[in-house]
Structures are given as structure tokens and as C-alpha cells.
Design a protein around this motif. Structure first.
Motif, PDB file in Angstrom:
ATOM      1  N   ASP A  37     -28.388 -24.985 -22.264  1.00  0.00           N
ATOM      2  CA  ASP A  37     -28.262 -23.617 -21.768  1.00  0.00           C
ATOM      3  C   ASP A  37     -29.510 -23.224 -20.983  1.00  0.00           C
ATOM      4  OD1 ASP A  37     -26.845 -21.064 -21.580  1.00  0.00           O
ATOM      5  OD2 ASP A  37     -28.423 -20.297 -22.912  1.00  0.00           O
ATOM      6  N   VAL A  38     -30.672 -23.552 -21.517  1.00  0.00           N
ATOM      7  CA  VAL A  38     -31.941 -23.246 -20.841  1.00  0.00           C
ATOM      8  C   VAL A  38     -32.018 -24.017 -19.526  1.00  0.00           C
ATOM      9  CG1 VAL A  38     -34.461 -23.515 -20.992  1.00  0.00           C
ATOM     10  CG2 VAL A  38     -33.173 -22.598 -22.939  1.00  0.00           C
ATOM     11  N   LEU A  39     -31.626 -25.271 -19.522  1.00  0.00           N
ATOM     12  CA  LEU A  39     -31.640 -26.073 -18.306  1.00  0.00           C
ATOM     13  C   LEU A  39     -30.731 -25.455 -17.247  1.00  0.00           C
ATOM     14  CD1 LEU A  39     -32.600 -28.593 -16.825  1.00  0.00           C
ATOM     15  CD2 LEU A  39     -30.728 -29.848 -17.906  1.00  0.00           C
ATOM     16  N   GLY A  40     -29.549 -25.018 -17.644  1.00  0.00           N
ATOM     17  CA  GLY A  40     -28.634 -24.360 -16.708  1.00  0.00           C
ATOM     18  C   GLY A  40     -29.241 -23.097 -16.119  1.00  0.00           C
ATOM     19  N   ARG A  41     -29.921 -22.328 -16.944  1.00  0.00           N
ATOM     20  CA  ARG A  41     -30.581 -21.101 -16.457  1.00  0.00           C
ATOM     21  C   ARG A  41     -31.713 -21.425 -15.493  1.00  0.00           C
ATOM     22  NH1 ARG A  41     -30.914 -17.020 -21.632  1.00  0.00           N
ATOM     23  NH2 ARG A  41     -28.745 -17.265 -22.256  1.00  0.00           N
ATOM     24  N   MET A  42     -32.437 -22.510 -15.756  1.00  0.00           N
ATOM     25  CA  MET A  42     -33.519 -22.907 -14.844  1.00  0.00           C
ATOM     26  C   MET A  42     -32.949 -23.300 -13.480  1.00  0.00           C
ATOM     27  SD  MET A  42     -36.416 -24.818 -17.185  1.00  0.00           S
ATOM     28  CE  MET A  42     -35.469 -26.277 -17.515  1.00  0.00           C
ATOM     29  N   ILE A  43     -31.834 -23.998 -13.490  1.00  0.00           N
ATOM     30  CA  ILE A  43     -31.191 -24.390 -12.235  1.00  0.00           C
ATOM     31  C   ILE A  43     -30.776 -23.143 -11.459  1.00  0.00           C
ATOM     32  CG2 ILE A  43     -29.120 -25.480 -11.250  1.00  0.00           C
ATOM     33  CD1 ILE A  43     -29.428 -27.594 -13.546  1.00  0.00           C
ATOM     34  N   LYS A  44     -30.151 -22.199 -12.150  1.00  0.00           N
ATOM     35  CA  LYS A  44     -29.709 -20.965 -11.495  1.00  0.00           C
ATOM     36  C   LYS A  44     -30.894 -20.187 -10.917  1.00  0.00           C
ATOM     37  CE  LYS A  44     -26.828 -16.890 -12.265  1.00  0.00           C
ATOM     38  NZ  LYS A  44     -25.925 -16.236 -13.220  1.00  0.00           N
ATOM     39  N   THR A  45     -31.962 -20.076 -11.685  1.00  0.00           N
ATOM     40  CA  THR A  45     -33.149 -19.359 -11.231  1.00  0.00           C
ATOM     41  C   THR A  45     -33.753 -20.030 -10.004  1.00  0.00           C
ATOM     42  OG1 THR A  45     -33.620 -18.559 -13.462  1.00  0.00           O
ATOM     43  CG2 THR A  45     -35.451 -18.567 -11.904  1.00  0.00           C
ATOM     44  N   ALA A  46     -33.882 -21.354 -10.040  1.00  0.00           N
ATOM     45  CA  ALA A  46     -34.444 -22.092  -8.903  1.00  0.00           C
ATOM     46  C   ALA A  46     -33.557 -21.946  -7.668  1.00  0.00           C
ATOM     47  CB  ALA A  46     -34.630 -23.559  -9.274  1.00  0.00           C
ATOM     48  N   ARG A  47     -32.234 -21.997  -7.870  1.00  0.00           N
ATOM     49  CA  ARG A  47     -31.310 -21.844  -6.736  1.00  0.00           C
ATOM     50  C   ARG A  47     -31.472 -20.477  -6.090  1.00  0.00           C
ATOM     51  NH1 ARG A  47     -26.803 -19.124  -6.290  1.00  0.00           N
ATOM     52  NH2 ARG A  47     -26.376 -18.935  -8.522  1.00  0.00           N
ATOM     53  N   LYS A  48     -31.548 -19.443  -6.915  1.00  0.00           N
ATOM     54  CA  LYS A  48     -31.690 -18.082  -6.388  1.00  0.00           C
ATOM     55  C   LYS A  48     -33.031 -17.896  -5.685  1.00  0.00           C
ATOM     56  CE  LYS A  48     -28.421 -15.558  -9.189  1.00  0.00           C
ATOM     57  NZ  LYS A  48     -28.203 -14.384 -10.026  1.00  0.00           N
ATOM     58  N   GLU A  49     -34.096 -18.514  -6.215  1.00  0.00           N
ATOM     59  CA  GLU A  49     -35.401 -18.433  -5.558  1.00  0.00           C
ATOM     60  C   GLU A  49     -35.378 -19.087  -4.187  1.00  0.00           C
ATOM     61  OE1 GLU A  49     -38.609 -19.798  -8.039  1.00  0.00           O
ATOM     62  OE2 GLU A  49     -38.235 -18.238  -9.535  1.00  0.00           O
ATOM     63  N   ARG A  50     -34.513 -20.065  -4.012  1.00  0.00           N
ATOM     64  CA  ARG A  50     -34.361 -20.743  -2.714  1.00  0.00           C
ATOM     65  C   ARG A  50     -33.329 -20.035  -1.824  1.00  0.00           C
ATOM     66  NH1 ARG A  50     -38.775 -22.796  -3.546  1.00  0.00           N
ATOM     67  NH2 ARG A  50     -39.048 -24.872  -4.372  1.00  0.00           N
ATOM     68  N   ASN A  51     -32.814 -18.925  -2.317  1.00  0.00           N
ATOM     69  CA  ASN A  51     -31.815 -18.147  -1.569  1.00  0.00           C
ATOM     70  C   ASN A  51     -30.604 -18.980  -1.171  1.00  0.00           C
ATOM     71  OD1 ASN A  51     -33.229 -15.629  -1.581  1.00  0.00           O
ATOM     72  ND2 ASN A  51     -34.628 -16.519  -0.085  1.00  0.00           N
ATOM     73  N   LEU A  52     -30.126 -19.775  -2.103  1.00  0.00           N
ATOM     74  CA  LEU A  52     -28.938 -20.596  -1.867  1.00  0.00           C
ATOM     75  C   LEU A  52     -27.785 -20.072  -2.708  1.00  0.00           C
ATOM     76  CD1 LEU A  52     -30.484 -24.184  -2.111  1.00  0.00           C
ATOM     77  CD2 LEU A  52     -29.696 -23.055  -0.034  1.00  0.00           C
ATOM     78  N   THR A  53     -26.583 -20.155  -2.158  1.00  0.00           N
ATOM     79  CA  THR A  53     -25.393 -19.859  -2.947  1.00  0.00           C
ATOM     80  C   THR A  53     -25.030 -21.122  -3.726  1.00  0.00           C
ATOM     81  OG1 THR A  53     -23.851 -20.624  -1.245  1.00  0.00           O
ATOM     82  CG2 THR A  53     -24.537 -18.288  -1.148  1.00  0.00           C
ATOM     83  N   LEU A  60     -25.341 -29.519  -0.615  1.00  0.00           N
ATOM     84  CA  LEU A  60     -26.558 -30.329  -0.527  1.00  0.00           C
ATOM     85  C   LEU A  60     -26.491 -31.590  -1.388  1.00  0.00           C
ATOM     86  CD1 LEU A  60     -29.395 -27.613  -0.582  1.00  0.00           C
ATOM     87  CD2 LEU A  60     -28.769 -29.113   1.328  1.00  0.00           C
ATOM     88  N   ILE A  61     -25.800 -31.504  -2.513  1.00  0.00           N
ATOM     89  CA  ILE A  61     -25.746 -32.675  -3.400  1.00  0.00           C
ATOM     90  C   ILE A  61     -24.381 -33.345  -3.453  1.00  0.00           C
ATOM     91  CG2 ILE A  61     -27.661 -31.822  -4.806  1.00  0.00           C
ATOM     92  CD1 ILE A  61     -25.560 -31.237  -7.015  1.00  0.00           C
ATOM     93  N   GLY A  62     -23.429 -32.798  -2.702  1.00  0.00           N
ATOM     94  CA  GLY A  62     -22.119 -33.436  -2.608  1.00  0.00           C
ATOM     95  C   GLY A  62     -21.153 -33.110  -3.723  1.00  0.00           C
ATOM     96  N   VAL A  63     -21.229 -31.888  -4.255  1.00  0.00           N
ATOM     97  CA  VAL A  63     -20.265 -31.463  -5.267  1.00  0.00           C
ATOM     98  C   VAL A  63     -19.691 -30.104  -4.882  1.00  0.00           C
ATOM     99  CG1 VAL A  63     -21.437 -32.736  -7.124  1.00  0.00           C
ATOM    100  CG2 VAL A  63     -21.956 -30.313  -6.780  1.00  0.00           C
ATOM    101  N   LYS A  64     -18.653 -29.705  -5.557  1.00  0.00           N
ATOM    102  CA  LYS A  64     -18.005 -28.423  -5.293  1.00  0.00           C
ATOM    103  C   LYS A  64     -18.755 -27.275  -5.971  1.00  0.00           C
ATOM    104  CE  LYS A  64     -13.682 -30.110  -3.969  1.00  0.00           C
ATOM    105  NZ  LYS A  64     -13.741 -30.231  -2.566  1.00  0.00           N
ATOM    106  N   LYS A  65     -18.536 -26.072  -5.470  1.00  0.00           N
ATOM    107  CA  LYS A  65     -19.142 -24.853  -6.020  1.00  0.00           C
ATOM    108  C   LYS A  65     -18.849 -24.722  -7.507  1.00  0.00           C
ATOM    109  CE  LYS A  65     -18.709 -19.813  -5.682  1.00  0.00           C
ATOM    110  NZ  LYS A  65     -18.139 -19.472  -6.967  1.00  0.00           N
ATOM    111  N   ALA A  66     -17.633 -25.043  -7.914  1.00  0.00           N
ATOM    112  CA  ALA A  66     -17.235 -24.920  -9.320  1.00  0.00           C
ATOM    113  C   ALA A  66     -18.113 -25.775 -10.230  1.00  0.00           C
ATOM    114  CB  ALA A  66     -15.768 -25.298  -9.493  1.00  0.00           C
ATOM    115  N   GLN A  67     -18.528 -26.947  -9.741  1.00  0.00           N
ATOM    116  CA  GLN A  67     -19.383 -27.816 -10.546  1.00  0.00           C
ATOM    117  C   GLN A  67     -20.775 -27.212 -10.709  1.00  0.00           C
ATOM    118  OE1 GLN A  67     -17.977 -31.395  -8.215  1.00  0.00           O
ATOM    119  NE2 GLN A  67     -18.527 -32.343 -10.163  1.00  0.00           N
ATOM    120  N   ILE A  68     -21.281 -26.539  -9.661  1.00  0.00           N
ATOM    121  CA  ILE A  68     -22.578 -25.875  -9.759  1.00  0.00           C
ATOM    122  C   ILE A  68     -22.472 -24.716 -10.743  1.00  0.00           C
ATOM    123  CG2 ILE A  68     -24.348 -24.569  -8.510  1.00  0.00           C
ATOM    124  CD1 ILE A  68     -24.283 -27.608  -7.861  1.00  0.00           C
TER     125      ILE A  68
END
Length: 108
Positions: A37-53, A60-68
């Protein structure tokens, strides 16, 4: 008038009492799910800091939005390879700590 004494408990004591002591299957499962859960939150925080949807990160990594989305809500089903790809795409440094018989190994 009698004085009421209230016992306080540490978080560790509460976990031991209600989830199970360290080393039990229930406690290990709890700690693992908490870590994911913490790892997932870190990913979300880092993504938002990079201003990415989620969609942009997925591209960028070759997966669908649902997987992110699933990864951000809990990294339980993600492979290490996927997690590394995500952090590389986010230009974030990641390191792993492995403990073997009271010796820590750091991998970054």
C-alpha cells in the motif's frame, strides 16, 4: 473518589495483540499488504510530482491506465520489473533492502 488509571499501549503492542506477533502468518501478511500500500502511494505521489496522468505513465512503460491505477491502489500484483520500470519512467531512484540472518543488504 477513586482515581482511574488508563493503560496506554504502543502501536507495536496493539499489532501484537490484534494482528499477531512478529513472525506469525497473520502479521507477515499484514506487514506485506501495508508495504505494498505504501509503495503504491509512493508511485502515485511521484507520478503527480512529475505532472503525469496515469495514462501518460502507462504509455511510458507500455501498460494501460487501468494497470497504473491498480498499481497505485496497491502494488500487490506488480512484478519487481514493473515497479522498476515505473520508477525509472518517473526518474525516481529506488533501492531495496534485503535482510539475511541479521545482515542488511542494500540494492539500488
Amino acid at each position: 473518589m477513586a482515581k482511574t488509571v488508563i493503560k496506554s499501549y504502543s502501536l507495536s503492542e496493539m499489532k501484537d495483540e490484534y494482528i499477531g506477533e512478529i513472525g506469525t502468518l497473520e502479521r507477515d501478511k499484514y506487514e506485506y499488504e501495508l508495504s505494498m500500500d505504501v509503495l503504491g502511494r509512493m508511485i502515485k505521489t511521484a507520478r503527480k510530482e512529475r505532472n503525469l496522468t496515469q495514462e501518460q505513465l502507462g504509455e511510458l512503460i507500455g501498460v494501460k491506465k487501468a494497470q497504473i491505477s491498480k498499481l497505485e491502489s496497491s502494488a500487490n500484483s506488480a512484478t519487481i520489473d514493473t515497479i522498476i520500470k515505473v520508477f525509472k519512467a518517473l526518474k525516481a531512484e529506488i533501492s531495496f533492502k534485503v535482510k539475511i540472518e541479521n545482515k542488511n543488504l542494500l540494492v539500488s
